[in-house]
Design an enzyme around this catalytic site. Structure first.
Site, PDB file in Angstrom:
ATOM      1  N   LYS A   1       0.804  -1.231   0.000  1.00 38.61           N
ATOM      2  CA  LYS A   1       0.000   0.000   0.000  1.00 38.61           C
ATOM      3  C   LYS A   1       0.838   1.284   0.000  1.00 38.61           C
ATOM      4  O   LYS A   1       0.424   2.286  -0.573  1.00 38.61           O
ATOM      5  CB  LYS A   1      -0.952   0.014   1.202  1.00 38.61           C
ATOM      6  CG  LYS A   1      -2.101  -0.965   1.064  1.00 38.61           C
ATOM      7  CD  LYS A   1      -3.086  -0.808   2.210  1.00 38.61           C
ATOM      8  CE  LYS A   1      -4.225  -1.801   2.093  1.00 38.61           C
ATOM      9  NZ  LYS A   1      -5.302  -1.543   3.049  1.00 38.61           N
TER      10      LYS A   1
ATOM     11  N   ASP B   1     -10.039   3.063   2.289  1.00 36.69           N
ATOM     12  CA  ASP B   1     -10.205   2.395   3.598  1.00 36.69           C
ATOM     13  C   ASP B   1     -10.830   3.343   4.624  1.00 36.69           C
ATOM     14  O   ASP B   1     -11.784   2.989   5.314  1.00 36.69           O
ATOM     15  CB  ASP B   1      -8.847   1.913   4.139  1.00 36.69           C
ATOM     16  CG  ASP B   1      -8.311   0.723   3.373  1.00 36.69           C
ATOM     17  OD1 ASP B   1      -9.115  -0.074   2.862  1.00 36.69           O
ATOM     18  OD2 ASP B   1      -7.068   0.583   3.289  1.00 36.69           O
TER      19      ASP B   1
END
Ligand code: ATR
Length: 281
Positions: free
Chosen positions: A70, A106
Site C-alpha cells: 500500500k 479504507d
C-alpha cells in the site's frame, strides 16, 4: 462471459488468495451486467514496479492494493489524491490514458459505516491500535471534522509516531494513551483496529470490558471474522451501540468500484456476497 471487450480490474498483494474483494466486485459486475472481471494477482515485493508497468501495458482499468504494497506502490503512480497522500497509503489505483492515480478508500469506507450510526463531527474518538488501519481511519476522521482523538496502542512509540505524523500534516493534536489507561467517560466513539479477538483467536480477552464503557458509546470493531467479537459482546452488555468490520469492507470496495467505473454498485449485492463468503470461512 469473457469476450474481447471485457475490461479488467483486480487486486495485487502478497498473500492475496484470502482476499474477499474478488467475489464482491464480480457479484456487482454480474448484477449490473457490466462487462468487467476482477482478478487476484499475487505480486511479490521485488515485482511491484513491473506489475504496475504491466498493468499499464495491459490497459487494466483499476487495481486494489493490499498488504504489503500500500505504501511501496506510491512512487510508481503519476498522481495520488489528498487523503491517500495524508494517510501515506494507496489501496485503489485508477488507470486512464497514460495516467495511474492512487486513492485510499479504507478511511472513507470506515467513516461512512460509522456515520450511519453516529455523525462523527465534533465527537471524541478513541482508536485502539496504531497500524495501517488506525492511520487511515485517524486521518479520515479528522478530515470529517472530529473534535478530539486519542490513540491507544500496546507499543506506545507507534502511537506517538502516528500522533506526531498527524500533527505534522494537519492542525490537530491527538492524545496518546496506553491500552490500560483508556478513558471512555467522555468518549463518543471507540474503534478497535487491532487484531485482538480476530479468528482464530476469537476467545482472546477483549482490550476493554463493559465496566469501562457507557450506554451512549458507539463501539466499532474493524474485525469481521467473527462478526461479533468479545469487545462487541462487552459493548452490548452495557447497551452501547455496536458496529463490526463488514460495512467498512463493503463501503471501501464500493468506493473503489465507483472510482473505476463511475457507477455506485448496490450495497445489497456487496453485502450478500460478503456474508456468503464469510459463512464459508
Ligand atoms: P493493520 O494494518 O490491520 O492496522 P498492523 O499494521 O499490523 O495491522 O497493526 C496491528 C495493530 O494491532 C498494532 O497496533 C498492534 O500493536 P503493536 O503496535 O503494539 O504491535 C495491535 N496488536 C496486535 N496484537 C495485539 C495484542 N495482542 N494486544 C494489543 N495490540 C495488538
Amino acid at each position: 462471459m469473457i469476450t474481447g471487450k471485457t475490461l479488467l480490474v483486480g487486486i495485487i498483494g502478497d498473500p492475496v488468495e484470502h482476499s474477499l474483494s474478488p467475489p464482491m466486485h464480480n457479484a456487482a459486475f454480474t448484477h449490473l451486467m457490466m462487462d468487467y472481471v476482477y482478478v487476484p494477482f499475487h505480486v511479490r515485493d521485488e515485482n511491484l514496479e513491473s506489475a504496475i508497468e504491466g498493468a499499464r501495458s495491459l490497459e487494466l482499468k483499476g487495481l486494489n492494493v493490499t498488504i504489503p504494497h500500500k505504501t511501496a506502490v506510491m512512487p510508481y503512480l503519476d498522481e495520488v489524491d489528498q487523503a491517500a497522500q495524508l494517510i501515506g497509503a494507496v489501496n485503489t489505483i485508477k488507470f486512464s490514458k497514460n495516467k495511474a492515480k492512487g486513492y485510499n478508500t479504507d478511511g472513507v469506507g470506515a467513516v461512512r459505516a460509522l456515520e450511519e450510526i453516529i455523525p462523527v463531527k465534533d465527537k471524541r474518538v478513541v482508536i485502539m491500535g496504531a497500524g495501517g488501519a488506525a492511520r487511515a481511519l485517524a486521518f479520515q476522521l479528522i478530515l470529517n471534522g472530529i473534535g478530539e482523538l486519542a490513540i491507544a496502542n500496546r507499543t506506545r512509540e507507534k502511537a506517538v509516531q502516528l500522533a506526531h505524523d498527524i500533527q505534522g500534516k494537519m492542525e490537530f493534536s491527538p492524545e496518546v494513551t496506553g491500552l490500560g489507561e483508556v478513558e471512555l467517560s467522555t468518549t463518543d466513539i471507540l474503534i478497535n483496529t487491532t487484531s485482538v479477538g480476530m479468528h482464530p483467536h476469537q476467545d482472546q480477552p477483549p482490550l476493554l470490558r463493559a465496566e469501562k464503557m457507557h450506554p451512549g458509546l458507539v463501539v466499532n470493531d474493524l474485525i469481521y471474522n467473527p462478526l461479533k467479537t468479545n469487545l462487541l459482546k462487552e459493548a452490548e452488555k452495557i447497551g452501547a451501540r455496536t458496529l463490526n468490520g463488514t460495512k467498512m469492507l463493503i463501503y471501501q470496495g464500493m468506493e473503489s468500484f465507483r472510482i473505476w467505473t463511475g457507477v455506485t454498485p448496490p450495497v445489497e449485492v456487496f453485502e450478500t456476497s460478503l456474508i456468503r463468503i464469510l459463512g464459508k470461512i
